[in-house]
Design an enzyme around this catalytic site. Structure first.
Site, short mmCIF file in Angstrom:
data_model
loop_
_atom_site.label_atom_id
_atom_site.label_comp_id
_atom_site.label_asym_id
_atom_site.label_seq_id
_atom_site.Cartn_x
_atom_site.Cartn_y
_atom_site.Cartn_z
CE LYS A 12 -3.76 -4.42 0.87
NZ LYS A 12 -4.42 -3.46 1.78
CG ASP A 16 -1.99 -1.09 1.12
OD1 ASP A 16 -1.96 -1.88 0.16
OD2 ASP A 16 -2.85 -1.16 2.03
CB THR A 53 3.72 -0.91 11.05
OG1 THR A 53 4.59 0.03 10.43
CG2 THR A 53 4.51 -2.12 11.51
CG ASP A 54 -1.11 0.52 12.98
OD1 ASP A 54 -0.53 0.99 11.98
OD2 ASP A 54 -2.08 1.09 13.51
CB VAL A 55 -3.78 -0.93 9.44
CG1 VAL A 55 -5.15 -1.30 8.87
CG2 VAL A 55 -3.97 0.04 10.61
CB CYS A 56 -2.48 -2.69 5.10
SG CYS A 56 -4.05 -1.84 4.87
CD GLU A 108 -7.44 -0.19 2.60
OE1 GLU A 108 -8.54 0.08 3.14
OE2 GLU A 108 -6.35 -0.18 3.21
#
Length: 333
Positions: A228, A120, A258-261, A168
């Site tokens: 996606k 992303d 880092t924390d999501v996708c 995304e």
């Protein structure tokens, strides 16, 4: 920089099949000289460490009556010339120094088994005019990984590793967007969310300018883009099928956030049997504490989701001591 390097057989006058052979490669201007000793009678089990980083070219009319054209290589291919990148001259290691274990766990770091996945790095997440900025976040952390990612991407390309990019975004009619996700995306000071108009077009909508990958990391021919509608690159995509067909079992993950996708992709990849490595200084979150937590969670329980490393350690395993200097710093616009 790449140069076409002719084969020099002058170091192997002995044609006895049982004698070791020395192959010498040198650039036309004489600046570079590399020597490799071939094993006796190289056959199908030709060592991976010698082949790594070399691109072989078959020509229509091989030279005749030369030792070079008579030399047997894997699959009995006759080689007229080979192109060598200056990034690819050193032998690769079979694993990368990482925490909490040396990665991959079975020592199969190789272009045949390992892929780089850049998640992303789109204008909607990297540009001041994109989606993430409309959510009210400072983009400095995400923009800071562009330069090291350029160097890492160049290194993997030079060694012939498969590279995958993800984006995304939703269909223009928003048929892939749930009502909850629409409400969540608009729950910010600007009131703008997915599908709403912004400076780069409709936010996180396929085909809009903001949906595309930033120029600094743009895919080249042969690099697949995985589109996606959600966080994970495995949900509602053919990514797993593509990897399985190619025989990829190790994934090196970079990108945002880092924390999501990145984390969602890593967790699902782990559940699907992939050995995952996250490059912590080539990933970023909207806030530092979110990035730090995501990285620490990977390393818990002996590496519950995989392993963590740095760009420097990856380059070291590739036999590269520094990021190419030709890449200049710059931010997506």
């Amino acid at each position: 920089m790449e140069g076409s390097i002719p084969y020099d057989s002058t170091r192997s006058p002995n044609t006895d099949e049982t004698s070791p052979k020395i192959v010498t490669f040198s650039l036309p201007n004489g600046d570079l000289k590399v020597e490799k000793e071939l094993p006796q009678s190289p056959k199908q089990n030709f060592p991976r460490r010698f082949l790594s980083g070399f691109t072989f070219k078959r020509t229509k009319s091989p030279r005749k009556n030369t030792a070079a054209s008579a030399t047997q290589f894997p699959d009995h291919k006759i080689l007229q010339s080979l192109t060598i990148s200056t990034l690819s001259l050193c032998s690769m290691d079979a694993s990368i120094d990482a925490e909490p274990y040396k990665w991959p766990h079975d020592g199969t770091f190789d272009p045949a088994t390992t892929a780089l996945v850049i998640i992303d790095m789109q204008r909607d997440f990297c540009s001041a005019n994109g989606y993430l900025a409309q959510q009210g976040y400072d983009l400095a952390l995400v923009q800071s990984i562009i330069l090291p990612l350029q160097g890492l991407l160049a290194a993997f390309r030079s060694h012939g590793f498969p590279v995958y990019h993800t984006r995304e975004g939703h269909r223009p009619d928003l048929s892939t967007l749930s009502s909850r996700e629409l409400l969540r995306s608009r729950n910010n000071p600007s009131g703008l969310g997915i599908g709403d108009s912004g400076p780069l077009g409709r936010l996180l909508v396929r085909g809009e300018a903001g949906h595309d990958i930033i120029p600094e990391l743009y895919p080249i021919d042969g690099e697949n883009i995985i589109d996606k509608p959600g966080r994970s690159a495995f949900q509602h995509t053919d990514f797993k099928l593509i990897l399985n067909i190619k025989g990829i079992k190790n994934l090196i993950l970079c990108g945002a956030t880092t924390d999501v996708c990145v984390h969602s992709t890593m967790r699902e990849a782990n559940d699907n049997g992939f050995d995952c490595l996250i490059v912590e200084d080539c990933t970023a979150a909207a806030e530092k504490q979110l990035h730090d937590f995501a990285i620490e969670s990977v390393k818990s329980e002996g590496g519950i989701f995989g392993a963590v490393t740095t760009a420097e350690k990856v380059l070291t395993a590739l036999g590269i001591r520094s990021v190419p200097s030709r890449y200049q710093s710059g931010h997506a616009r």
